[in-house]
Design a protein around this motif. Sequence first.
Motif, PDB file in Angstrom:
ATOM      1  N   ASP A  97     -36.880  69.978  17.871  1.00 20.57           N
ATOM      2  CA  ASP A  97     -37.317  71.215  18.101  1.00 20.57           C
ATOM      3  C   ASP A  97     -36.579  72.608  17.741  1.00 20.57           C
ATOM      4  N   THR A  99     -35.250  75.582  15.059  1.00 16.01           N
ATOM      5  CA  THR A  99     -35.826  76.307  14.009  1.00 16.01           C
ATOM      6  C   THR A  99     -35.501  75.761  12.902  1.00 16.01           C
ATOM      7  N   GLN A 128     -37.626  67.609   6.421  1.00 18.87           N
ATOM      8  CA  GLN A 128     -37.699  67.619   7.905  1.00 18.87           C
ATOM      9  C   GLN A 128     -38.771  68.736   8.089  1.00 18.87           C
ATOM     10  N   LEU A 129     -39.020  69.744   7.410  1.00 17.12           N
ATOM     11  CA  LEU A 129     -39.766  70.531   7.661  1.00 17.12           C
ATOM     12  C   LEU A 129     -41.401  70.266   7.780  1.00 17.12           C
ATOM     13  N   SER A 130     -42.131  71.137   8.608  1.00 16.63           N
ATOM     14  CA  SER A 130     -43.565  70.701   8.614  1.00 16.63           C
ATOM     15  C   SER A 130     -44.110  70.982   7.317  1.00 16.63           C
ATOM     16  N   SER A 131     -45.454  70.318   7.129  1.00 16.94           N
ATOM     17  CA  SER A 131     -46.254  70.482   5.816  1.00 16.94           C
ATOM     18  C   SER A 131     -46.606  71.970   5.679  1.00 16.94           C
ATOM     19  N   MET A 132     -47.065  72.768   6.536  1.00 15.59           N
ATOM     20  CA  MET A 132     -47.163  73.972   6.628  1.00 15.59           C
ATOM     21  C   MET A 132     -45.986  74.853   6.164  1.00 15.59           C
ATOM     22  N   VAL A 133     -44.848  74.620   6.797  1.00 17.39           N
ATOM     23  CA  VAL A 133     -43.618  75.489   6.335  1.00 17.39           C
ATOM     24  C   VAL A 133     -43.377  74.972   4.778  1.00 17.39           C
ATOM     25  N   LYS A 134     -43.356  73.860   4.369  1.00 18.79           N
ATOM     26  CA  LYS A 134     -43.187  73.401   3.053  1.00 18.79           C
ATOM     27  C   LYS A 134     -44.062  74.182   1.946  1.00 18.79           C
ATOM     28  N   HIS A 156     -42.566  78.808  10.687  1.00 24.88           N
ATOM     29  CA  HIS A 156     -42.367  78.115  11.824  1.00 24.88           C
ATOM     30  C   HIS A 156     -42.797  78.622  13.214  1.00 24.88           C
ATOM     31  N   ILE A 159     -46.836  79.259  13.501  1.00 16.22           N
ATOM     32  CA  ILE A 159     -47.272  77.723  13.674  1.00 16.22           C
ATOM     33  C   ILE A 159     -47.024  77.349  15.026  1.00 16.22           C
ATOM     34  N   GLY A 160     -45.760  77.577  15.349  1.00 17.72           N
ATOM     35  CA  GLY A 160     -45.409  77.123  16.783  1.00 17.72           C
ATOM     36  C   GLY A 160     -45.748  77.827  18.122  1.00 17.72           C
TER      37      GLY A 160
END
Length: 170
Positions: A97, A99, A128-134, A156, A159-160
């Motif tokens: 969890d 950032t 390790q980052l979410s697909s949206m951040v990537k 992040h 999205i969060g």
Amino acid sequence: MQHIKIRTPQFLPDKLQPWFAMTELAFAQSKIHDEQTKFAITVNALDARAATAPEDAILRPPEERLYAAVKTVLLTRMRKALNQDIRQVLKEEAIGDRTPSAFWKHLRGIVNAEELSDATLKHIWLDQLSSMVKAALVTRKKDNMQNLLEIACKVHATIGNPQKGLHGSL
């Protein structure tokens, strides 16, 4: 007992081979050949973290070749510790969890830039980052790490936070 003045280099735990080479040059310039004297100077130059690696060699030094023994132990054990740190970053660390910025700082706290380059650590971090951040970072290959961290954290945070949705301001 004679007082010896010697200027040893600052201890470099991440660069032990060059540090020992510089220290041995200082020994040669100061005409220090005695194993016990070299041992004492070397042990006194260690930082707290490094002093734990050869703890047994410091507390119970061999009767002969004291300096050679502590040097060998330091080189071997510090290398093992570094390998364990790198393995931890590669296989065990997850963003959880945190950032993206906090995760980067966490990884850098385990291994420094001398031990693992920014480029290599960046790949581990990105995995390790979410697909949206990537997806937000994919076109930013030439940006420096600070810019990537800022963008990743903004995406992040968006999205969060379900109140903002995906169309919140970046």
